[in-house]
Write an enzyme that holds these catalytic residues in place. Sequence first.
Site, PDB file in Angstrom:
ATOM      1  N   ASP A 130       0.763  -1.274   0.094  1.00  0.00           N
ATOM      2  CA  ASP A 130       0.004   0.359  -0.204  1.00  0.00           C
ATOM      3  C   ASP A 130       0.797   1.181   0.014  1.00  0.00           C
ATOM      4  O   ASP A 130       0.338   2.204  -0.228  1.00  0.00           O
ATOM      5  CB  ASP A 130      -0.794   0.137   1.155  1.00  0.00           C
ATOM      6  CG  ASP A 130      -2.200  -0.941   1.050  1.00  0.00           C
ATOM      7  OD1 ASP A 130      -2.039  -1.675  -0.016  1.00  0.00           O
ATOM      8  OD2 ASP A 130      -3.184  -0.556   1.731  1.00  0.00           O
ATOM      9  N   GLU A 136      -6.872   4.728   0.005  1.00  0.00           N
ATOM     10  CA  GLU A 136      -6.204   5.135   1.270  1.00  0.00           C
ATOM     11  C   GLU A 136      -5.738   6.656   1.096  1.00  0.00           C
ATOM     12  O   GLU A 136      -5.338   6.868   0.100  1.00  0.00           O
ATOM     13  CB  GLU A 136      -5.253   4.194   1.642  1.00  0.00           C
ATOM     14  CG  GLU A 136      -5.421   3.118   2.239  1.00  0.00           C
ATOM     15  CD  GLU A 136      -4.422   2.310   3.118  1.00  0.00           C
ATOM     16  OE1 GLU A 136      -4.773   1.288   3.707  1.00  0.00           O
ATOM     17  OE2 GLU A 136      -3.273   2.822   2.773  1.00  0.00           O
ATOM     18  N   CYS A 167       1.140  -8.075   5.383  1.00  0.00           N
ATOM     19  CA  CYS A 167       0.621  -6.883   5.004  1.00  0.00           C
ATOM     20  C   CYS A 167      -0.930  -6.548   4.805  1.00  0.00           C
ATOM     21  O   CYS A 167      -1.536  -7.439   4.891  1.00  0.00           O
ATOM     22  CB  CYS A 167       1.708  -6.238   4.039  1.00  0.00           C
ATOM     23  SG  CYS A 167       3.501  -5.854   4.415  1.00  0.00           S
ATOM     24  N   ASP A 168      -1.112  -5.425   4.439  1.00  0.00           N
ATOM     25  CA  ASP A 168      -2.470  -4.946   4.635  1.00  0.00           C
ATOM     26  C   ASP A 168      -3.597  -5.794   4.103  1.00  0.00           C
ATOM     27  O   ASP A 168      -4.555  -5.914   4.875  1.00  0.00           O
ATOM     28  CB  ASP A 168      -2.583  -3.336   4.136  1.00  0.00           C
ATOM     29  CG  ASP A 168      -1.461  -2.422   4.734  1.00  0.00           C
ATOM     30  OD1 ASP A 168      -0.546  -2.876   5.414  1.00  0.00           O
ATOM     31  OD2 ASP A 168      -1.741  -1.387   4.524  1.00  0.00           O
ATOM     32  N   LYS A 169      -3.622  -6.360   2.898  1.00  0.00           N
ATOM     33  CA  LYS A 169      -4.775  -6.709   2.245  1.00  0.00           C
ATOM     34  C   LYS A 169      -4.389  -8.168   2.243  1.00  0.00           C
ATOM     35  O   LYS A 169      -5.536  -8.779   2.085  1.00  0.00           O
ATOM     36  CB  LYS A 169      -5.143  -6.406   1.088  1.00  0.00           C
ATOM     37  CG  LYS A 169      -5.338  -4.594   1.019  1.00  0.00           C
ATOM     38  CD  LYS A 169      -6.322  -4.206   1.996  1.00  0.00           C
ATOM     39  CE  LYS A 169      -6.563  -2.724   2.085  1.00  0.00           C
ATOM     40  NZ  LYS A 169      -5.130  -2.356   2.549  1.00  0.00           N
ATOM     41  N   SER A 209      -4.965   4.995   5.730  1.00  0.00           N
ATOM     42  CA  SER A 209      -3.746   4.015   6.115  1.00  0.00           C
ATOM     43  C   SER A 209      -3.754   4.076   7.546  1.00  0.00           C
ATOM     44  O   SER A 209      -4.189   4.746   8.077  1.00  0.00           O
ATOM     45  CB  SER A 209      -2.312   4.692   5.313  1.00  0.00           C
ATOM     46  OG  SER A 209      -1.234   4.006   6.194  1.00  0.00           O
ATOM     47  N   CYS A 220       5.458  -2.445   8.297  1.00  0.00           N
ATOM     48  CA  CYS A 220       5.780  -1.125   8.642  1.00  0.00           C
ATOM     49  C   CYS A 220       5.738  -0.898   9.989  1.00  0.00           C
ATOM     50  O   CYS A 220       4.604  -1.683  10.939  1.00  0.00           O
ATOM     51  CB  CYS A 220       5.181   0.147   7.859  1.00  0.00           C
ATOM     52  SG  CYS A 220       5.463  -0.079   6.270  1.00  0.00           S
TER      53      CYS A 220
END
EC number: 4.2.1.9
Length: 618
Positions: free
Chosen positions: A81, A491, A122-124, A517, A195
């Site tokens: 992202d 985002e 990570c995110d998704k 985010s 992150c």
Amino acid sequence: MAKLRSATTTEGRKRAGARALWRATGMTDSDFGKPIIAVVNSFTQFVPGHVHLNQLSELMGETITAAGGVPKEFNTIAIDDGIAMGHGGMLYSLPSRDLIADSVEYMVNGHCADAMICISNCDKITPGMMLAALRLNIPVIFVSGGPMEAGKTKLANIDIKLDLVDAMVKGADESVSDADSDQVERSACPTCGSCSGMFTANSMNCLLEAIGLALPGNGTTLATHKDRKQLYVEAGARIVDLCREYYQKDNQEVLPRAIANKTAFMNAMVVDIAMGGSSNTVLHLLAAAQEAGVDFDMSHIDALSRKTPFLCKVAPATPEYHIEDVHRAGGMMAIVRELGKAGLVDMSVNHVAGSTMAELVKKWDATDPTNEAARKFYRAGPAGIRTTKAMSQECRWDEGDNDREHGCIRSVEHAFRQDGGLAVLSGNLAVDGCVVKSAGVVDDMLHFEGTAVVYESQDDSVEGILNDEVKAGDVVVIRYEGPKGGPGMQEMLYPTSYLKSKGLAEKCALITDGRFSGGTSGLSIGHVSPEAASGGAIAYVENGDKIIIDIATREITLALSDAELEARKQKQLARGKQAYKPLDRQRYVSSALKAYALLATSADKGAVRDLAKLEELS
């Protein structure tokens, strides 16, 4: 006794062809009849959170084999992202969640795998695999790649800790010298891993511990630390145990839908609110609940947010603490323990570890002076060496952080704030609700009244902010960025980061039907539902309108009469086929994104597919 799913492809003379193909992958006679474990990896060289995941495959395979299973690995896609941010690439991020879920379903059902180890980060990717796991409902354990070490550098002779957001803010701040900006950029992301703040990736990996689908330490043990090896070894052995429990003993309590039941979802949401998790977690937990068949919606989240204290304040809410500090303070087990003491979570729920949450919390109590294993485990710390190699260092803090009054994780009595880190607001601007990460909102902004400055896209808002169109006291409104209107629900990290760089982060609000985010802080309100493209009131806002936001009362109000709102609705409808579409927006939307938009629901439903519409079309 449940029959192994893989028996469909391995038993009987008529399956000679399938067995021949299995043999070509390395299987032998002794492997047929053992559970086939899908090692669902997401390695890619595009994403720092995933760049090291190929290093886990051999270890995971050896462990599963030794425990009596047959490991078979495949990969999913993974979008970063942060790299996709601020351009058309972000349109693909949220839709990739459903694509990942579908691809896992296709592979696992196509090959009749018996269980899964999901290696995400990570995110998704974590949410996508979670949707698949609950959809398939076969034994599963999640193991993440682990968080990145926090960046560290010295500016103006002051030692500071950094993360990705600092690099973005400094890069956009014209008052920062090129040399300082470059130094921050080079220091912000020092290692492999997700992150380093309480952003979306780490929030989800932590919540998997709380919901019962990942082992303790999954969300907080650094990617670079050797302690993660033991986590992977335990997960590999445990997934084979879960197969025996289900397929040999018919114990359905080990299945993901039995573990991630309504009580577990409520627990996870309480933990999320207490730790100030990313607002994206709301989106993903709502979607996961639908896959699990659990009655869990925005009303439950709203009720929980009103009684859950904010116990763990981490970047981006503060520069003082990052995920490595949460681990030092006892990780998710410590947060669950503090919430359990106050009766805010149900400690009787089951867990893939093979015990109740109460038993697990006791086992991993780093505040117990006699619990040497837990105290050592939670002292695993950063090495401060730039690397993409997993499990490459074994540094430890001299001592843990067990200060529940002033430390990273607080007791309920000494909470950072008595109402939690996430809040659901509603009102005539968001009839079906919207979400704010209140953990990142300063006290002076908990009530805010401002003047609307409206943009039809994130791109226009960025240009407007950088060109000083936004002033102190304004409410930036970014619409047509929802799941359908974007499409893809981008985002808005760049707009919020640029507000910071302009010194407006604590002087303005931002409202959108898009999302934020996990790195966003400030009075940033997203997931406005219904979205503009679905006829939501955010489509009626005009420049100069007054907007009132009150987090304490959970209200968001567009200061217009019902009559004026109706007049604006009729004005919108008069546009005919162009109604509820952005004015003069130049954006290429591919056929893949159009297909996503066709079935997308608003954020209050988790931005999942509209199953009713799917039935109509089928």
